[in-house]
Design a protein around this motif. Structure first.
Motif, short mmCIF file in Angstrom:
data_model
loop_
_atom_site.label_atom_id
_atom_site.label_comp_id
_atom_site.label_asym_id
_atom_site.label_seq_id
_atom_site.Cartn_x
_atom_site.Cartn_y
_atom_site.Cartn_z
N VAL A 1 0.83 -1.21 0.00
CA VAL A 1 0.00 0.00 0.00
C VAL A 1 0.87 1.26 0.00
CG1 VAL A 1 -1.71 1.30 1.33
CG2 VAL A 1 -1.94 -1.16 1.09
N LEU A 2 1.97 1.22 0.71
CA LEU A 2 2.87 2.38 0.76
C LEU A 2 3.40 2.72 -0.63
CD1 LEU A 2 5.57 2.95 3.48
CD2 LEU A 2 6.07 3.42 1.10
N PHE A 3 4.01 1.75 -1.30
CA PHE A 3 4.67 2.04 -2.58
C PHE A 3 3.65 2.25 -3.70
CE2 PHE A 3 8.25 0.10 -0.32
CZ PHE A 3 9.24 1.01 -0.62
N VAL A 4 2.62 1.42 -3.76
CA VAL A 4 1.62 1.58 -4.82
C VAL A 4 0.85 2.88 -4.64
CG1 VAL A 4 -0.44 0.58 -5.87
CG2 VAL A 4 1.45 -0.89 -5.18
N GLY A 5 0.51 3.21 -3.41
CA GLY A 5 -0.21 4.46 -3.16
C GLY A 5 0.63 5.69 -3.50
N ALA A 6 1.90 5.67 -3.12
CA ALA A 6 2.78 6.80 -3.42
C ALA A 6 2.96 6.96 -4.93
CB ALA A 6 4.13 6.61 -2.74
N LEU A 7 3.19 5.84 -5.62
CA LEU A 7 3.39 5.90 -7.07
C LEU A 7 2.11 6.36 -7.78
CD1 LEU A 7 5.43 5.36 -9.32
CD2 LEU A 7 4.56 3.01 -9.43
#
Length: 401
Positions: free
Chosen positions: A361-367
């Motif tokens: 969720v961290l990386f996909v949300g940021a991207l």
């Protein structure tokens, strides 16, 4: 011919009026005699310009919005504070977010109580409490942050822009949410060590959520709370689709197929949750930017780091909730794992799955939030004057030797 001192023409200047101050600086009777003469009418200067300055054409230009806000101009919009500065930024919709987050926390507490106190629970109450603990901790974390945003908005409405006071108020709001949640748990759950662990962990999560909301930008924190709340609701709603997706990913009668299907279901859930978190964060910041510019066209908009942090915020909150679970709920997790070997394996697997979900969720949300923000950017403005000068220099013949 210069006028001589004492003559009848001494009071008449032989130079233009603009040179009168220079003659007035000269000693002698001529300076004293020339001083009483009225000067030619000069163009009026703004009230804030000293009388000795000669206002040129630039003085007639309208003041910028920043100058208007500094001078207390009413045209500066509702962001003008009473002391002439600008009021602190607020998180729009913070009251609605606080109501939704508190309602979600109440729903998690009610469902956990119903599971623990059910007649079928029996001796498995400890195991059910361990399974329900992550949902309560995550809901308390988001609720503390949302209520803290609503409290700090009250300070912003009064024009108070002190970082320390804002942080203290945010922590106090989170503390209030935590105390209320702990009181509700102690009054409605069974009075035992398990209840105390859930109550203490929920209170700590609410306080930490308030501190997180009060430590950064209000708009970015509002985007994080919005995206995190949407992610939590999505995860609960997605549980109804686990069984159909397991069959779609090849779950069969063997243990290996069940494990493989469970991994693909978990990855699909994390990917969709990250996409939703990034889109919600981007949508909230876009709405907040348009709302701010509606009242003040000169209001500053968040840059790409703000969108990046807002998209990654829900994943960071999930990882932070996992830390609170492992620290505050360690005793409950150990009790649940000691019931049987299957419970120990289940608790370990669930902990690993929660960490993987938070990272996804961290990386996909940021991207997602960053890509969505990048698509709103237009081409860089072209300086026509610079292009004309470059063209002229290119077409200019080279000097001959």
């Amino acid at each position: 011919m210069s006028n001589q001192p004492g003559s009848s023409t001494a009071a008449e200047p032989d130079q233009p009026v603009r040179d009168a101050p220079a003659e007035a600086d000269q000693p002698g009777p001529a300076a004293s005699a020339a001083a009483p003469q009225p000067a030619a009418p000069q163009p009026s200067t703004p009230a804030g310009t000293p009388s000795g300055d000669r206002a040129g054409p630039a003085a007639a230009q309208p003041s910028t919005s920043a100058e208007a806000r500094w001078a207390g101009d009413d045209r500066a919009g509702p962001t003008t504070a009473a002391d002439g500065g600008t009021t602190p930024t607020r998180a729009p919709g913070a009251v609605v977010l606080a109501a939704l987050a508190v309602g979600w926390l109440a729903a998690m507490l009610w469902s956990t109580r119903a599971a623990i106190t059910s007649a079928e629970a029996g001796v498995t109450a400890i195991s059910l409490s361990a399974f329900a603990l992550p949902g309560v901790i995550s809901a308390a974390l988001v609720a503390g942050a949302a209520v803290a945003l609503a409290a700090t908005n009250l300070l912003a409405r009064r024009g108070i822009d002190r970082a320390t006071l804002r942080f203290v108020v945010a922590v106090g709001a989170g503390l209030l949410v935590g105390l209320v949640a702990a009181l509700v748990i102690n009054l409605t759950y069974f009075d035992n060590s398990t209840t105390n662990v859930i109550a203490g962990s929920a209170a700590a999560a609410a306080i930490i959520g308030g501190a997180v909301a009060g430590a950064g930008s209000s708009r970015v924190a509002g985007a994080v709370v919005t995206a995190a709340l949407g992610t939590l609701i999505f995860v609960v709603a997605f549980s109804r689709a686990r069984d159909p997706l397991s069959g779609l990913f090849g779950a069969g009668d063997t243990q290996e197929s069940l494990i493989s299907a469970a991994k693909w279901v978990s990855r699909t859930e994390s990917l969709l949750a990250g996409l939703l978190a990034g889109l919600l964060a981007f949508g909230y910041l876009t709405w907040a930017r348009r709302r701010a510019r509606r009242y003040d066209p000169a209001a500053q908009s968040p840059r790409w780091p703000g969108y990046l942090l807002a998209g990654a915020g829900p994943g960071l909150l999930l990882l932070l909730a996992e830390i609170i679970i492992r620290v505050g709920g360690r005793s409950l997790l150990d009790l649940a794992g000691a019931l049987s070997e299957a419970d120990a394996v289940a608790q370990t697997s669930l902990g690993t799955s929660r960490i993987d979900n938070g990272i996804w969720v961290l990386f996909v949300g940021a991207l997602t939030a960053l890509i969505a923000f990048g698509r709103t950017l237009g081409p860089a403005p072209v300086d026509d004057d610079a292009n004309d000068e470059a063209t002229d220099e290119a077409t200019e013949p080279a000097p001959t030797r």
